[in-house]
Design an enzyme around this catalytic site. Structure first.
Site, PDB file in Angstrom:
ATOM      1  N   ASP A  78       0.783  -1.097  -0.032  1.00 10.66           N
ATOM      2  CA  ASP A  78      -0.006   0.027  -0.078  1.00 10.66           C
ATOM      3  C   ASP A  78       1.105   1.312  -0.099  1.00 10.66           C
ATOM      4  OD1 ASP A  78      -2.259   1.751   0.405  1.00 10.66           O
ATOM      5  OD2 ASP A  78      -1.684   1.835   2.438  1.00 10.66           O
ATOM      6  N   GLY A 100      -5.359   3.211  -3.084  1.00  7.71           N
ATOM      7  CA  GLY A 100      -6.378   3.757  -3.576  1.00  7.71           C
ATOM      8  C   GLY A 100      -6.471   5.408  -3.966  1.00  7.71           C
TER       9      GLY A 100
END
Length: 810
Positions: free
Chosen positions: A487, A642
């Site tokens: 991430d 994201g």
């Protein structure tokens, strides 16, 4: 094609916008034929091809839209074996109206979620009886409590059994090899009493072993049970027929079960540590909510809130349950859900979904609850983590299978040995002694502790290095990894924006004058970009003044009056809406920075463009070294985030990451990992937020870093508790050492057994007169145990290279 029409009630639907969002998600599923949803009460009639799509997939699509379906739950105890679980789950999940069935080999229970609008509880129970399943209803909370209490008791009994077994072996060894201890003349009776207690404390091992043997599927416990009980019974017969005889070997029985108990105790400690973390996490969740009743707020326990109820959330509070906004607006910090450090605007107009654990930074909202209790993401992850504690390493399962096959060989050898010596003219007693020696020497006690001891020591060392293992098979899984995904926000970066540059475009304001106005304007804001500005203001000692006027414009920026000067800070759209001119050259400059992944806030003073602020997410200092190490090992590295493409590409270029995927939902992250898994590529995923929890759980090895959300920590196979990412480098090195040690332990145990079996059978008796007595065989077996223990303890040398543990897991 088998078309089914299912009636559902969707929770949280009260407007056409809600229906549109749900229809959009359902349209992505193959096999959906027709969807009819009432915007008034959420009643839905869905026609679908049951051969293409299932009720569970339909419910998951509705959840992705931010809503949920009404469902009932049933928890049953079922007498199921581990190998039968997939068939049981498939049979129950195939019943009409059943969303999901999850069976547990640990608790011997099945949890069934079903649609009350298509099948009643009584009808479901009737269907289970028709399938031939015997069951008993029980509460999930009772099962969890009973399991925890049973585990605590079992650990105590196992530890006592080990202590008594060790006493028996040491007592007998000292008396045989050195000096007679007290009561030596009554050693037969004394050791009989000790062995009897150990046998009683180890009844689970013995019972399970014989059960497997009688089913013709012997395990390691079968051989342990056979060896321990045979030596015990033979000694008992000798002691009963010849009172006062010292030709008994009760210490062999006690030692076998005691040392196996040590391995079980070490495994149990790993599990109980992980389970205690889960319990702490459960207790730390928000327990109160303000329920709206007759337009008034009343403080209630979260457990009292039901789907469809409306709760209120004020600025600064953590949202207690999943739902959709039905009144008000506000900025919600979903950084642990999306990885995006900037707050997300939520409003009633769009019926935006909100999730438990996120924080309302400012504003006021009322939320119609869509998920509570066992339906929440948190509950599902907690349950999955509970089950993960009972997963055995594959090397341990291999050892179990080998021992299962070895058991038949040992039984045949012992019977063959007894028969041979009896036919050779030896006495019944001596023939029995040879048979007992074979059973004692072939006890797989070293095999039973070979893997658990190595992994337990590895787990202990890993804690000192800032790592917590939450699966028994983590060390071997890590060595299979070929691709490592990260991430971005909060993992490779600090997760908080920093002010990197201030560009002045005004000839009338100095840098200091502009910064004073900016700092004064930003002092009231709680936005992450404002906090980054104030960090610089405070570190430079900038003097600020209280704004004469302050307006926070939703999603655009702020307008403030400082010392009679109007100060505007925000997006390019805000500047344009206020009629402030920005040159084409400056616009191109700002667009170029944005394209490279920077965040730019424009500043205007008294309706004149004055410059801009440049922000970026700061890269963690140890990220670059870790990625270089992984690439040297030949592993592919990548980013799954994201966040926006521009930000992701900027970080990937600076860290020389092999590939990057951006603007992903949590499900899309998991999809990428599952796609790699289908091509047999083992992936490690390292993340920190709720948005990473699904990917972490789907990865071959999931790693949650030190600043991770509680959900990510619970979903992870490994939790990095130190502040340094370089602990992951230590993880790879330690895993290699642990698995090498486990393999050598296993190999040594097998070689040792195979070497001594012929001697125990009496191969040296006729030519040399050497006869291995059962107690000597037991001592030889115990020496094998000791060699395994000593070999495993060499892992402790890795402690000398351990990083100082700087943080503790909460």
């Amino acid at each position: 094609m088998r078309v089914v029409k299912e009636k559902l009630r969707i929770i949280g639907v009260d407007c056409p916008a809600c229906v549109y969002s749900i229809n959009k998600e359902l349209s992505r599923l193959k096999g959906i034929i027709k969807v009819d949803i009432s915007a008034v009460d959420g009643t839905a009639i869905i026609e679908y091809d049951v051969d293409v799509v299932g009720l569970r997939e339909i419910a998951d699509a509705i959840r992705r839209a931010g809503y949920d379906v009404e469902k009932n739950h049933l928890t049953l105890t079922l007498p199921i074996d581990e190998e039968a679980i997939p068939q049981v789950e498939e049979r129950i999940s195939g019943l009409r109206g059943v969303f999901l069935c999850r069976a547990s080999p640990v608790t011997k229970t099945a949890k069934i979620s079903f649609n009350p609008y298509s099948i009643s509880r009584e009808e479901l129970l009737s269907e289970l009886r028709r399938l031939g399943l015997s069951y008993e209803e029980v509460s999930a909370e009772k099962i969890k409590t009973e399991l925890e209490e049973k585990e605590e008791r079992k650990q105590l009994w196992v530890l006592i059994a080990f202590a008594l077994g060790l006493f028996a072996v040491v007592y007998h060894s000292v008396g045989m090899l050195y000096k007679h201890p007290p009561l030596w003349e009554y050693r037969g009776e004394l050791l009989f009493a000790v062995a009897t207690v150990v046998l009683a404390l180890s009844r689970d091992t013995v019972t399970n072993g014989f059960k497997s043997l009688f089913k013709l599927t012997p395990t390691m416990e079968s051989l342990i049970a056979l060896s321990a009980t045979s030596t015990y019974l033979i000694s008992l017969v000798v002691l009963a027929s010849r009172p006062g005889s010292q030709e008994v070997f009760f210490e062999a029985s006690a030692g076998v079960l005691g040392f196996v108990g040590l391995g079980k105790y070490l495994e149990a400690r790993i599990k109980s540590r992980a389970l205690s973390l889960i319990k702490t996490f459960e207790e730390s969740q928000v327990s109160q909510a303000r329920l709206i009743i007759n337009n008034e707020a009343r403080q209630v326990s979260v457990s009292e809130v039901r789907p469809g109820d409306v709760i209120e959330v004020k600025a600064g509070e953590v949202i207690p349950l999943d739902g959709v906004v039905v009144k008000g607006w506000g900025y919600v910090d979903e950084s642990m859900l999306t990885g995006e450090s900037r707050p997300v605007y939520k409003s009633e107009e769009r019926r935006d979904p909100v999730y438990a654990g996120s924080t309302l930074i400012n504003g006021y909202i009322r939320v119609r609850v869509t998920r509570t209790g066992e339906d929440t993401v948190l509950s599902r992850i907690i349950e999955a983590v509970r089950e993960a504690q009972y997963i055995k390493p594959r090397y341990q399962m291999l050892a179990d299978r080998l021992v299962g096959r070895l058991t038949w060989g040992v039984i045949a050898l012992s019977i063959g040995t007894f028969t041979y010596w009896l036919l050779a003219g030896e006495t019944l007693f001596k023939s029995t002694i040879f048979m007992a020696s074979v059973l004692a020497i072939t006890c797989p006690c070293p095999l039973g502790i070979a893997i658990p001891l190595a992994t337990s020591l590895g787990t202990y060392i890993s804690i000192k290095k800032g790592l917590v293992m939450k699966r028994g098979d983590v060390f071997e899984r890590i060595l299979e990894v070929r691709r490592v995904y990260f991430d971005k926000t909060g993992t490779l970066t600090t997760g908080s924006p920093v002010l990197e540059d201030i560009v002045i475009k005004s000839n009338e304001l100095s840098r200091e004058e502009l910064m004073m106005l900016v700092c004064s304007a930003e002092r009231r804001s709680e936005h992450p970009l404002s906090r980054a500005v104030m960090s610089i203001c405070e570190s430079t000692g900038m003097i600020t003044v209280e704004p004469e006027r302050y307006d926070n414009l939703q999603g655009l920026g702020i307008v403030s009056v400082i010392n009679s000067h109007q100060v505007v800070i925000g997006t390019e759209r805000l500047i344009e809406n206020m009629g402030i001119a920005v040159s084409d050259e400056d616009k191109e400059e700002i667009a170029e920075l944005s394209g490279r992944g920077y965040t730019v806030s424009l500043v205007a003073v008294d309706n004149t463009y004055a410059g801009y602020l440049v922000f970026r997410d700061k890269i963690r200092e140890d990220s670059r070294e870790l990625i270089e190490y992984l690439r040297r090992k030949g592993l592919v590295t990548g980013i799954l985030t994201g966040d926006r493409w521009e930000h992701a590409r900027l970080i990937s270029r600076e860290l020389s990451v092999d590939e990057v995927h951006a603007e992903l939902t949590p499900e899309e992250k998991a999809d990428i990992i599952e796609e790699k898994a289908r091509s047999n590529e083992k992936v490690m995923y390292i993340g920190d937020g709720i948005n990473d929890a699904i990917a972490i759980s789907k990865a071959h090895v999931g790693v949650a870093v030190s600043n991770a959300s509680d959900i990510a920590k619970q979903a992870g196979d490994v939790v990095v508790t130190s502040a340094s990412l370089l602990s992951i480098k230590e993880l790879f090195e330690l895993s290699k050492a642990v698995m090498n040690k486990a393999k050598t332990n296993l190999a040594w145990a097998f070689i040792y057994n195979l070497t001594l079996i012929p001697i125990a059978m009496g191969a040296l008796y006729k030519p040399l007169g050497v006869m291995l007595m059962p107690e000597q065989a037991a001592i030889a077996m115990i020496l094998s145990d000791i060699s395994v223990v000593l070999n495993s303890t060499t892992l402790l040398k890795h402690l000398g290279r351990a990083h100082e543990k700087k943080e503790s897991l909460t």
